[in-house]
Design a protein around this motif. Structure first.
Motif, PDB file in Angstrom:
ATOM      1  N   UNK A   1       0.855  -1.186   0.000  1.00 43.98           N
ATOM      2  CA  UNK A   1       0.000   0.000   0.000  1.00 43.98           C
ATOM      3  C   UNK A   1       0.886   1.229   0.000  1.00 43.98           C
ATOM      4  N   UNK A   2       0.298   2.333  -0.461  1.00 43.86           N
ATOM      5  CA  UNK A   2       1.011   3.605  -0.432  1.00 43.86           C
ATOM      6  C   UNK A   2       2.150   3.653  -1.430  1.00 43.86           C
ATOM      7  N   UNK A   3       3.137   4.477  -1.111  1.00 45.19           N
ATOM      8  CA  UNK A   3       4.254   4.722  -2.026  1.00 45.19           C
ATOM      9  C   UNK A   3       5.219   3.532  -2.023  1.00 45.19           C
ATOM     10  N   UNK A   4       5.581   3.084  -3.215  1.00 42.47           N
ATOM     11  CA  UNK A   4       6.500   1.943  -3.350  1.00 42.47           C
ATOM     12  C   UNK A   4       7.741   2.358  -4.122  1.00 42.47           C
ATOM     13  N   UNK A   5       8.861   1.763  -3.724  1.00 42.20           N
ATOM     14  CA  UNK A   5      10.116   1.950  -4.462  1.00 42.20           C
ATOM     15  C   UNK A   5      10.548   0.574  -4.963  1.00 42.20           C
ATOM     16  N   UNK A   6      10.729   0.458  -6.277  1.00 37.43           N
ATOM     17  CA  UNK A   6      11.207  -0.808  -6.840  1.00 37.43           C
ATOM     18  C   UNK A   6      12.546  -0.546  -7.515  1.00 37.43           C
ATOM     19  N   UNK A   7      13.493  -1.409  -7.203  1.00 36.99           N
ATOM     20  CA  UNK A   7      14.823  -1.295  -7.794  1.00 36.99           C
ATOM     21  C   UNK A   7      14.970  -2.400  -8.829  1.00 36.99           C
ATOM     22  N   UNK A   8      14.960  -2.004 -10.095  1.00 35.04           N
ATOM     23  CA  UNK A   8      15.067  -2.974 -11.188  1.00 35.04           C
ATOM     24  C   UNK A   8      16.541  -3.138 -11.570  1.00 35.04           C
ATOM     25  N   UNK A   9      16.978  -4.370 -11.649  1.00 34.41           N
ATOM     26  CA  UNK A   9      18.370  -4.662 -12.023  1.00 34.41           C
ATOM     27  C   UNK A   9      18.346  -5.706 -13.123  1.00 34.41           C
ATOM     28  N   UNK A  10      18.989  -5.426 -14.240  1.00 34.68           N
ATOM     29  CA  UNK A  10      19.024  -6.402 -15.332  1.00 34.68           C
ATOM     30  C   UNK A  10      20.296  -7.233 -15.239  1.00 34.68           C
ATOM     31  N   UNK A  11      20.136  -8.462 -14.736  1.00 32.99           N
ATOM     32  CA  UNK A  11      21.290  -9.356 -14.599  1.00 32.99           C
ATOM     33  C   UNK A  11      21.410 -10.301 -15.787  1.00 32.99           C
ATOM     34  N   UNK A  12      20.590 -10.086 -16.812  1.00 36.72           N
ATOM     35  CA  UNK A  12      20.689 -10.950 -17.997  1.00 36.72           C
ATOM     36  C   UNK A  12      21.663 -10.327 -18.988  1.00 36.72           C
ATOM     37  N   UNK A  13      21.947 -11.059 -20.053  1.00 34.75           N
ATOM     38  CA  UNK A  13      22.936 -10.583 -21.024  1.00 34.75           C
ATOM     39  C   UNK A  13      22.337  -9.685 -22.084  1.00 34.75           C
ATOM     40  N   UNK A  14      21.019  -9.645 -22.127  1.00 34.57           N
ATOM     41  CA  UNK A  14      20.357  -8.907 -23.196  1.00 34.57           C
ATOM     42  C   UNK A  14      19.584  -7.734 -22.616  1.00 34.57           C
ATOM     43  N   UNK A  15      19.291  -6.762 -23.472  1.00 38.56           N
ATOM     44  CA  UNK A  15      18.441  -5.683 -22.985  1.00 38.56           C
ATOM     45  C   UNK A  15      17.088  -6.265 -22.587  1.00 38.56           C
ATOM     46  N   UNK A  16      16.470  -5.721 -21.560  1.00 34.65           N
ATOM     47  CA  UNK A  16      15.153  -6.189 -21.136  1.00 34.65           C
ATOM     48  C   UNK A  16      14.235  -4.990 -21.045  1.00 34.65           C
ATOM     49  N   UNK A  17      12.979  -5.218 -21.375  1.00 32.68           N
ATOM     50  CA  UNK A  17      12.006  -4.143 -21.271  1.00 32.68           C
ATOM     51  C   UNK A  17      11.009  -4.517 -20.183  1.00 32.68           C
ATOM     52  N   UNK A  18      10.818  -3.611 -19.231  1.00 32.43           N
ATOM     53  CA  UNK A  18       9.822  -3.821 -18.187  1.00 32.43           C
ATOM     54  C   UNK A  18       8.723  -2.794 -18.403  1.00 32.43           C
ATOM     55  N   UNK A  19       7.493  -3.278 -18.522  1.00 26.13           N
ATOM     56  CA  UNK A  19       6.357  -2.369 -18.653  1.00 26.13           C
ATOM     57  C   UNK A  19       5.667  -2.232 -17.319  1.00 26.13           C
ATOM     58  N   UNK A  20       5.306  -0.990 -16.999  1.00 25.39           N
ATOM     59  CA  UNK A  20       4.667  -0.711 -15.721  1.00 25.39           C
ATOM     60  C   UNK A  20       3.252  -0.240 -16.011  1.00 25.39           C
ATOM     61  N   UNK A  21       2.273  -0.949 -15.465  1.00 21.43           N
ATOM     62  CA  UNK A  21       0.878  -0.575 -15.709  1.00 21.43           C
ATOM     63  C   UNK A  21       0.121  -0.411 -14.408  1.00 21.43           C
ATOM     64  N   UNK A  22      -1.011   0.256 -14.490  1.00 20.84           N
ATOM     65  CA  UNK A  22      -1.903   0.361 -13.331  1.00 20.84           C
ATOM     66  C   UNK A  22      -1.804   1.666 -12.590  1.00 20.84           C
TER      67      UNK A  22
END
Ligand code: C2O
Ligand code: CU
Length: 593
Positions: free
Chosen positions: A341-362
């Motif tokens: 609930x409330x304000x969230x902080x997410x730390x995204x880290x790409x540990x794979x070898x390729x570019x990754x796309x993360x979509x954020x919805x809602x």
């Protein structure tokens, strides 16, 4: 993007030229010459357009490849004849060859000289065979055999030159050993832990089991949290990883001896051995650690974890690709629900070898940090916005959880998604198609003063033929026409302001990562950064892109600067940034990454 398309268009024209040239040479018919002329003119136009991206994209085409084709074809059109057709065809073939076997500016003279000799040989063979044929024999294929007989040595010569440069491009000499460039040896650590690397099974959320490598029994390894300025001490123990293990603190500008690069800053830690790292992180942010030995396999199998510097809080989410190409958020290879609930902080880290796309919805969200660097003036982005993460790169995002769920979805695998909702009962909802986030115009704040550079370097990234691990093969990993260790070291002196231009002339992404320093992006394809200062340590350089970067040489040592697609690194897409006077006692026969 547009320059990537031009590179693809040029490759297509070159393939057509490769087909048309032998026909023009064998048939010696005028209409085939017109075909060649059209293809070469089109390539010339494309090269002109590539100049809009940067000189680096076009220079080899304009200086070598196209003159080699244009001049003989023009001559054959003006003074038609058998020999002229043969030479024109040979010139076109050579011009395509130098697209396939890219070279750096250091090799230009050799390449041009070799090519002129080859064309002269084609002319001589053509004249000779012409006389022979009028005397009665038939051997129309001979000029071509001769041409290739000359081409091959020319190519080999250039290749040998590259291989020879290995030793000369790669000497570090001086009085200061990297061993002396350690973190504090005295003092009680504020954070102290032992990480034990071992073979182990990694169980993913779906129940799938990966034959992996773990740290303290898990992968990702334990999340390390520390405050800025706190002394961190990590003891790495290797139980049974035969290739050896090291720990590299990705994005943290540690002293050189703590950097975890086998063969440069330490020896890889063999089974039964240990190594102690001590450093004081100087900046807050989201970082990560991983082994730097056989990264292509061993990071994928699990030797990595998060390193967060700063106040507590936030959820760390790795975008990872487990062996067998299993895409996941950490160990979650399917949909996952979380109470928030409330304000969230997410730390995204790409540990794979390729570019990754993360979509954020809602919900709308902000990108508050990039590669551990806070973004001042981060404005809300619309729900559905896609975040492209470089391999090794990080984003911190914040959002407020509404009544419905906020969904993070991994684009590469639509079923891998994480839903934050009050109660944690909501399933992920497809985020929809929004725009792509682009740091170039995001945030606000004054840019630090640029200019006054003591050193400038140009790096050209290419796909093509090169010597990799003793074999002449097609690789996607050339830097200025060379592969590690033949890529000349970038030499700097402490205090230098350094500017780097880096252009991707190939067709695939190269996430470039400089150890020990953060860099600031000045421009992309000639367009300056207009948002907040764009600080990064891992920058994805897409096909056809040219970036201008700057950094201050303020951390003496010998540092890796490499593509974070570890397979490209293992093929040789690595160079060193070395401070004058620093030397290393370490060396390695192992694959370079
Ligand atoms: Cu994250 Cu040299 O690597
Ligand atoms: Cu790469």
């Amino acid at each position: 993007m547009v320059y990537g398309i031009l590179i693809l268009a040029d490759a297509t024209l070159a393939v057509l030229a490769l087909i048309a040239a032998p026909l023009a040479g064998i048939r010696t018919a005028r209409r085939w010459l017109y075909v060649l002329a059209a293809l070469v003119t089109a390539r010339l136009a494309v090269a002109g357009l590539l100049l809009g991206g940067s000189v680096l994209l076009a220079e080899s085409r304009l200086v070598v490849q196209l003159p080699l084709a244009v001049l003989p074809v023009a001559w054959a059109l003006i003074r038609p004849g058998r020999t002229a057709s043969h030479v024109a065809a040979g010139g076109v073939l050579l011009s395509v060859w130098w697209l396939l076997a890219p070279f750096g500016p250091q090799d230009t003279v050799l390449v041009v000289a070799g090519s002129v000799v080859a064309l002269a040989a084609v002319a001589a063979a053509s004249v000779g065979v012409g006389r022979w044929r009028t005397s009665g024999s038939r051997a129309s294929g001979l000029p071509w055999l001769a041409a290739f007989a000359v081409l091959i040595p020319a190519v080999t010569l250039a290749g040998a030159e590259r291989a020879n440069a290995a030793a000369e491009g790669h000497r570090h000499s001086g009085q200061l050993s990297v061993d002396q460039l350690t973190g504090p040896r005295q003092g009680t650590p504020g954070v102290r832990l032992t990480l034990t690397a071992a073979h182990g099974q990694v169980r993913l959320a779906s129940g799938r089991v990966v034959d992996g490598l773990t740290l303290n029994g898990s992968s990702p390894g334990p999340e390390i949290r520390a405050a800025r300025g706190q002394l961190v001490e990590v003891t790495l123990v290797n139980t049974d990883v035969t290739e050896g293990v090291t720990l590299h603190w990705h994005g943290v500008d540690v002293p050189n001896a703590e950097d975890g690069v086998p063969g440069v800053t330490q020896d890889a830690v063999a089974p039964g051995q240990r190594h102690v790292y001590r450093f004081v992180p100087g900046r807050e942010g989201t970082f990560w650690y991983h082994t730097h030995r056989d990264g292509a396999v061993n990071v994928q199998r699990g030797l990595f974890g998060a390193l967060v510097i700063g106040p507590a809080g936030g959820t760390t989410v790795f975008t990872h690709a487990w062996p067998g190409d299993i895409a996941a958020f950490g160990r979650s290879d399917g949909p996952e629900r979380r109470a928030a609930t409330g304000e969230q902080l997410v730390r995204l880290i790409n540990s794979s070898e390729d570019p990754q796309v993360v979509r954020v919805g809602g919900a709308p969200f902000r990108v508050t940090a990039l590669d551990g660097n806070a973004i001042p003036g981060a404005t809300p982005l619309a729900a559905g916005t896609a975040l492209p993460l470089a391999a090794g790169g990080r984003y911190d995002i914040t959002f407020t959880v509404p009544d419905g769920p906020v969904t993070l979805a991994l684009d590469g695998s639509p079923d891998v998604a994480l839903a934050f909702s009050p109660g944690g009962t909501a399933d992920p909802v497809a985020p929809g198609d929004g725009e792509r986030f682009d740091p170039i115009a995001y945030g606000s704040g004054p840019a630090p003063a640029g200019g006054g550079y003591q050193r400038t370097f140009d790096l050209r990234l290419d796909d093509g033929f090169g010597f990799s691990q003793g074999r002449f093969s097609y690789v996607t990993s050339l830097i200025n026409g060379r592969l590690y260790p033949a890529v000349p070291t970038l030499e700097v002196t402490r205090g230098d302001r350094v500017k780097v231009r880096i252009a991707n002339r190939g067709m695939i992404d190269h996430p470039f990562h400089l150890h020990g320093h953060r860099v600031r992006v000045l421009s992309r394809d000639g367009d300056p950064v207009t948002g907040s200062p764009w600080w990064t340590d891992t920058l994805n350089i897409g096909s056809g892109q040219t970036y201008e970067l700057e950094f201050r040489a303020d951390n003496p040592g010998i540092w890796m600067d490499h593509c974070h697609n570890f397979r490209h690194g293992a093929n040789g897409m690595i160079l060193h940034l070395a401070y004058v006077g620093v030397t290393t006692p370490y060396s390695s026969d192992h694959a370079p990454e």
